[in-house]
Write a protein that holds these residues in place. Structure first.
Motif, PDB file in Angstrom:
ATOM      1  N   PRO A   1      19.512  59.585 -87.112  1.00 43.26           N
ATOM      2  CA  PRO A   1      18.456  60.489 -86.652  1.00 43.26           C
ATOM      3  C   PRO A   1      17.354  60.778 -87.687  1.00 43.26           C
ATOM      4  CG  PRO A   1      20.586  61.294 -85.912  1.00 43.26           C
ATOM      5  CD  PRO A   1      20.862  60.141 -86.826  1.00 43.26           C
TER       6      PRO A   1
ATOM      7  N   GLY B   1      27.916  55.083 -81.713  1.00 46.93           N
ATOM      8  CA  GLY B   1      28.030  56.403 -81.068  1.00 46.93           C
ATOM      9  C   GLY B   1      26.827  57.304 -81.259  1.00 46.93           C
ATOM     10  N   LEU B   2      25.755  56.752 -81.859  1.00 47.72           N
ATOM     11  CA  LEU B   2      24.596  57.580 -82.200  1.00 47.72           C
ATOM     12  C   LEU B   2      23.443  57.438 -81.227  1.00 47.72           C
ATOM     13  CD1 LEU B   2      24.556  57.267 -86.084  1.00 47.72           C
ATOM     14  CD2 LEU B   2      24.934  59.304 -84.683  1.00 47.72           C
TER      15      LEU B   2
ATOM     16  N   LEU C   1      22.505  58.716 -78.258  1.00 50.81           N
ATOM     17  CA  LEU C   1      21.807  59.909 -77.763  1.00 50.81           C
ATOM     18  C   LEU C   1      21.314  60.803 -78.895  1.00 50.81           C
ATOM     19  CD1 LEU C   1      23.881  60.788 -74.579  1.00 50.81           C
ATOM     20  CD2 LEU C   1      21.586  59.794 -74.724  1.00 50.81           C
ATOM     21  N   ALA C   2      22.012  60.832 -80.025  1.00 50.76           N
ATOM     22  CA  ALA C   2      21.509  61.594 -81.175  1.00 50.76           C
ATOM     23  C   ALA C   2      20.184  60.994 -81.649  1.00 50.76           C
ATOM     24  CB  ALA C   2      22.543  61.610 -82.308  1.00 50.76           C
ATOM     25  N   ASN C   3      20.086  59.662 -81.621  1.00 48.69           N
ATOM     26  CA  ASN C   3      18.841  59.010 -82.016  1.00 48.69           C
ATOM     27  C   ASN C   3      17.732  59.237 -80.987  1.00 48.69           C
ATOM     28  OD1 ASN C   3      19.730  58.027 -84.498  1.00 48.69           O
ATOM     29  ND2 ASN C   3      20.602  56.180 -83.567  1.00 48.69           N
TER      30      ASN C   3
ATOM     31  N   LEU D   1      17.481  61.911 -79.175  1.00 48.39           N
ATOM     32  CA  LEU D   1      17.075  63.301 -79.440  1.00 48.39           C
ATOM     33  C   LEU D   1      16.108  63.364 -80.624  1.00 48.39           C
ATOM     34  CD1 LEU D   1      17.402  66.397 -79.025  1.00 48.39           C
ATOM     35  CD2 LEU D   1      19.403  66.278 -80.553  1.00 48.39           C
TER      36      LEU D   1
ATOM     37  N   MET E   1      21.336  64.479 -70.460  1.00 46.05           N
ATOM     38  CA  MET E   1      20.943  65.231 -71.658  1.00 46.05           C
ATOM     39  C   MET E   1      19.575  65.863 -71.464  1.00 46.05           C
ATOM     40  SD  MET E   1      20.528  64.075 -75.681  1.00 46.05           S
ATOM     41  CE  MET E   1      18.986  63.163 -75.573  1.00 46.05           C
TER      42      MET E   1
ATOM     43  N   LEU F   1      27.513  63.574 -75.427  1.00 42.87           N
ATOM     44  CA  LEU F   1      26.534  64.345 -76.194  1.00 42.87           C
ATOM     45  C   LEU F   1      27.105  64.931 -77.488  1.00 42.87           C
ATOM     46  CD1 LEU F   1      24.594  66.168 -73.356  1.00 42.87           C
ATOM     47  CD2 LEU F   1      23.743  64.488 -74.979  1.00 42.87           C
TER      48      LEU F   1
ATOM     49  N   LEU G   1      27.655  63.940 -80.631  1.00 44.32           N
ATOM     50  CA  LEU G   1      26.908  63.837 -81.892  1.00 44.32           C
ATOM     51  C   LEU G   1      25.490  64.382 -81.760  1.00 44.32           C
ATOM     52  CD1 LEU G   1      28.198  60.451 -83.338  1.00 44.32           C
ATOM     53  CD2 LEU G   1      28.705  62.777 -84.116  1.00 44.32           C
ATOM     54  N   ALA G   2      24.889  64.281 -80.580  1.00 45.53           N
ATOM     55  CA  ALA G   2      23.559  64.883 -80.389  1.00 45.53           C
ATOM     56  C   ALA G   2      23.659  66.403 -80.552  1.00 45.53           C
ATOM     57  CB  ALA G   2      23.005  64.521 -79.009  1.00 45.53           C
TER      58      ALA G   2
ATOM     59  N   LEU H   1      24.070  67.187 -84.212  1.00 38.26           N
ATOM     60  CA  LEU H   1      22.747  67.095 -84.853  1.00 38.26           C
ATOM     61  C   LEU H   1      21.936  68.367 -84.601  1.00 38.26           C
ATOM     62  CD1 LEU H   1      20.492  65.458 -86.287  1.00 38.26           C
ATOM     63  CD2 LEU H   1      19.894  64.520 -84.029  1.00 38.26           C
TER      64      LEU H   1
END
Lengths: 294, 294
Positions: free
Chosen positions: A180, A209-210, A212-214, A216, A254, B210, B212-213, B216
């Motif tokens: 992120p 696994g990143l 959706l964090a990315n 966001l 999300m 969601l 890890l999002a 974050l």
């Protein structure tokens, strides 16, 4: 408001073991349109000998509905791909190169400079023929062979693509190496360099696994267009390290949870994802498929 | 610097179909310590008849190393659990209630007010006996039966727990309903209400992808302690909707990628996750298990 570019019919299905018949590809695309998706990477004009599951580009395009409000994209990696694309009614060419020599030499047998040279001509000719052209930059967040890909190299490819006539740029995290903080830095740098009006998209895989964090982080940095694939298509179970794109319905869930509109019907998208599991004859990776909508 | 509270040995294993023998639980905890984890929810003092996989709390604790730099926590839901806990060398009591009456009545056969009443006495007595006590608030981001849980209800439970003697609060997304905007709002509200010095942790499940999002978003809002479980333990494959906690090694990979220290050795954590797959005799959910470290 988020724009989703659905890449399941192309990036997703290309990386599945099972070859999906043309009629079911068309059915998938129609279901996606029904659910509100308006930007779809529908086909690929790569050499059918190299990527057999995508050999039916012309047939798929012929069977799609004619709709002014839906944009169908096709992947183009070379002049021969361009020639095929120009004979079809595809709306947008998605012109792709990676930004790492090591990756590009293995994947496309040419350096990044060589790719940019050929693809600049493709972009010229595509736009001259009335097609929209999007430039997609792979390994923009790292290369599995080289590690870090210097940001200036990624910016340089984007500059060449924009000069040649691309109206938008998508940064792709080809092998799931982005994090992120890096996403925010790269996006900031792109918007600083090319201006806030640059049409910038992001393409993540959920490899580590990143995904959706990315997404966001990209949203927070100002990006409003994201690639994703229905049900998280693209993780062939017999290729141990293959992991699909960010899952469309999980991403929409999300954004809707955050109060951000996508102009899509999540329930209908989820139904399409469930149908896709019956097509693929295996459980797919999307999480909402198991958990349901909140 | 991030503090990880590893909940695999408790929240993870409690939600697996396979019952893990005491010796392997102890081995897991030792491996986690070896990899740098210093805060571990090791056991549960719930009624062994209700949760058989956790019946061996006393035996597990007896076999753990005596280390001043490692904190072992045990779940306590009632006075009878407290009585068991006080006879052991457990360092911290994790006192838990949900914040939704509908959920709590089904799960613990009492309203939230009734739970807070009994647990306040547990917290009093626990602290008087020299134990640390953490308050954990379930359904803090939503309840599957009631939908939204009013934030003032969650704040009220936290206030009672802090008054009773808790030195820290953890907000748990019991059924995976949180989204990043909500996480930031709830965290902001907690820090506004109880002050920036509140020791606040977050506990997410990856139910809808969601996890890890949300971590974050919590980090961006100022939280520095996160629960996670090794290999994403907790998703019994025969319980279709069970999904484990945020996966420890995937979370560490995200933070390290972002340049944020966790004081853990990711390679060693990943080895432990791989070993855990052999213990559980099934593929576990962590993504790094397939993709490896960047």
């Amino acid at each position: 408001m988020i724009e989703i570019c659905e890449v399941g019919p192309r990036d997703g299905l290309q990386n599945e073991c099972k070859i999906v018949p043309t009629a079911q590809k068309v059915e998938l695309i129609n279901k996606l349109i029904e659910a509100g998706i308006r930007n779809i990477e529908a086909v690929s004009f790569v050499n059918p000998k190299v990527v057999p599951p995508m050999a039916d580009a012309e047939e798929v395009l012929k069977s799609l509905p004619k709709r002014d409000d839906v944009r169908f994209g096709g992947l183009v990696l070379s002049r021969s791909g361009l020639e095929r694309a120009l004979k079809t009614n595809v709306d947008f060419l998605h012109v792709v190169t990676t930004t790492s020599d090591s990756f590009n030499l293995r994947n496309a047998k040419r350096t990044v400079d060589q790719a940019v040279g050929e693809l600049s001509l493709v972009i010229n000719e595509g736009t001259a023929s009335g097609k929209g052209v999007a430039g997609v930059l792979g390994t923009a967040f790292g290369c599995p062979f080289e590690g870090e890909v210097p940001l200036e190299n990624v910016l340089k490819v984007a500059e060449k693509f924009l000069e040649a006539g691309c109206t938008e740029i998508t940064l792709a995290d080809t092998t799931g190496m982005a994090n992120p903080n890096q996403v925010q830095e790269v996006v900031n740098s792109f918007l600083d360099t090319f201006g806030k009006d640059l049409s910038l998209g992001l393409h993540f895989h959920n490899t580590r696994g990143l995904g959706l964090a990315n997404v966001l982080a990209g949203y927070q940095a100002g990006v409003r267009r994201f690639d994703s694939s229905i049900a998280g298509l693209g993780g062939c179970p017999f290729a141990p390290k293959a992991v699909g794109n960010v899952c469309t319905e999980d991403m929409i869930n999300m954004f809707h949870g955050m109060g951000i509109d996508t102009d899509t019907d999540l329930a209908s998208i989820l139904e399409t994802a469930k149908w896709m599991e019956t097509v693929m004859e295996r459980p797919l990776d999307g999480m909402l498929l198991k958990a349901g909508i909140v």
